[in-house]
Design a protein around this motif. Sequence first.
Motif: not given
Lengths: 346, 135
Positions: A43-44, A78-80, A110-111, A140-143
């Motif tokens: 994480t981080g 990828k965005i969550a 990817g969402i 692995g979600f970057e945002m």
Amino acid sequence: MKNQIDVNAVLAGDRRALARFLTAIENETASGRQTLDAVFKRTGQAHIIGVTGSPGAGKSSLVNQLVKYFRQADPSKKIAIIAVDPSSPFTGGALLGDRVRMRDLSGDEGIFIRSMATRGALGGLARTTSAMAEALDAAGFEMIFIETVGAGQSEVDIVRLAHTTIVVEAPGMGDDIQASKAGILEIADILVVNKADQPMAENAVRTLKAMLELGHPIVQSAAERLHHRALAFEAVEVTSDIHQNSEAESWQVPVLTTISTEGVGIQETAEKILEHGVALKQRGEWKKREAARLQEALHDLLIQTFLEKWQRESSSDFVQAVIRDMLNRVHSPHQALQILIKGQNK
Amino acid sequence: MERKIRVLIAKPGLDGHDRGAKLIARALRDAGMEVIYTGLRQTPQMIAEAALQEDVDVIGLSILSGAHMGLVPRIMEELRKNKMEDVSVFVGGIIPEEDVPALLEMGVTAVYGPGTATQFISDEIRRIVLASEEE
């Protein structure tokens, strides 16, 4: 087995495994905690973006548009989304309706969108929202967008969790005294006046800008913020190797206008989010915010664990008797506390 | 911590009448469940995707258009693709009596027509979810 979490599947991007992991975290199960421990090292990485504001200001619609924009701009990212809505204080039930505004996002692998109820927490998030964000970060979600409950003035927990906090206002929010009060407007890194096609929109923008001119709220660092909440231990401050020169230091909180149902102003807002992320890193503030968040999390765990320990160790009959005395006004709440702490353990 | 039952209430197909769906969503909320409401005009893929991401125990479908015999098998198929056969599916709305056996055959747990007491529905959901946990 339904209760087992497959860590490797989560890390490999299996959405079903991730969904179950999130449930385990939300229910505070042992397997959820163990899996979190196992993935903590990963994480981080994610940029956590909080979106808050009063009910009906347009938070969900704005998140919908922003995520759509970011996915189009960079399909590899990828965005969550974690969307929090309140639990009923009476029945514990909840109606989670944020997905209604996010239908544009369905069908995109990817969402990942997850709704959650506050389950009694009062700061605008649920107790496990932070842990859920960690899980999504590890997956692995970057945002990660976190939409708070419709917030009033003091539901400001999001600022402890997010790197970038967006406060969404709708026109007609009140006068300059409302805008000068402590609380939610202070926490904004980016202010957005949504529904900018409504007649009062210009007023709202003017009021917010006037408020900002009186003094920019976000000049204090994350380490300083920590001091305004008593932690159970002395906070460890991280120093950054980046030298703080005054030029790069102060982030000017922008006041943006959007009409999120029509996509107006979305690109500008998206660009500001990225800019803010870069600015945080340049100023060494990113690390400091992470450090503040992790220490807050440890503080919360300590309190919770001591409470549970106390509950295990004290006899329910004794506690009930002390409470009855308090209700009969034999003891004040503070005296009752003294008795409980000294008193008869199991 | 008490385990919360999570329910997805969805309206597949093209009819725009969601009063029934909202009524059920509200009743289940008042019965202490966490209800994810997805809104109108959901495709079978959208429903299965939402059910997966939200990790729900139960899906309630409200269908008033008469298209249930077309929509329900496609939703069940999408759920199978997501390996979500363990999720119970309820159907409400205007469903002719003679279609009920076929729907149950497709894997639907129960069909609730107009006039079913909401208390009955929430009790049934709780019973079925708890029973499936003990398996």
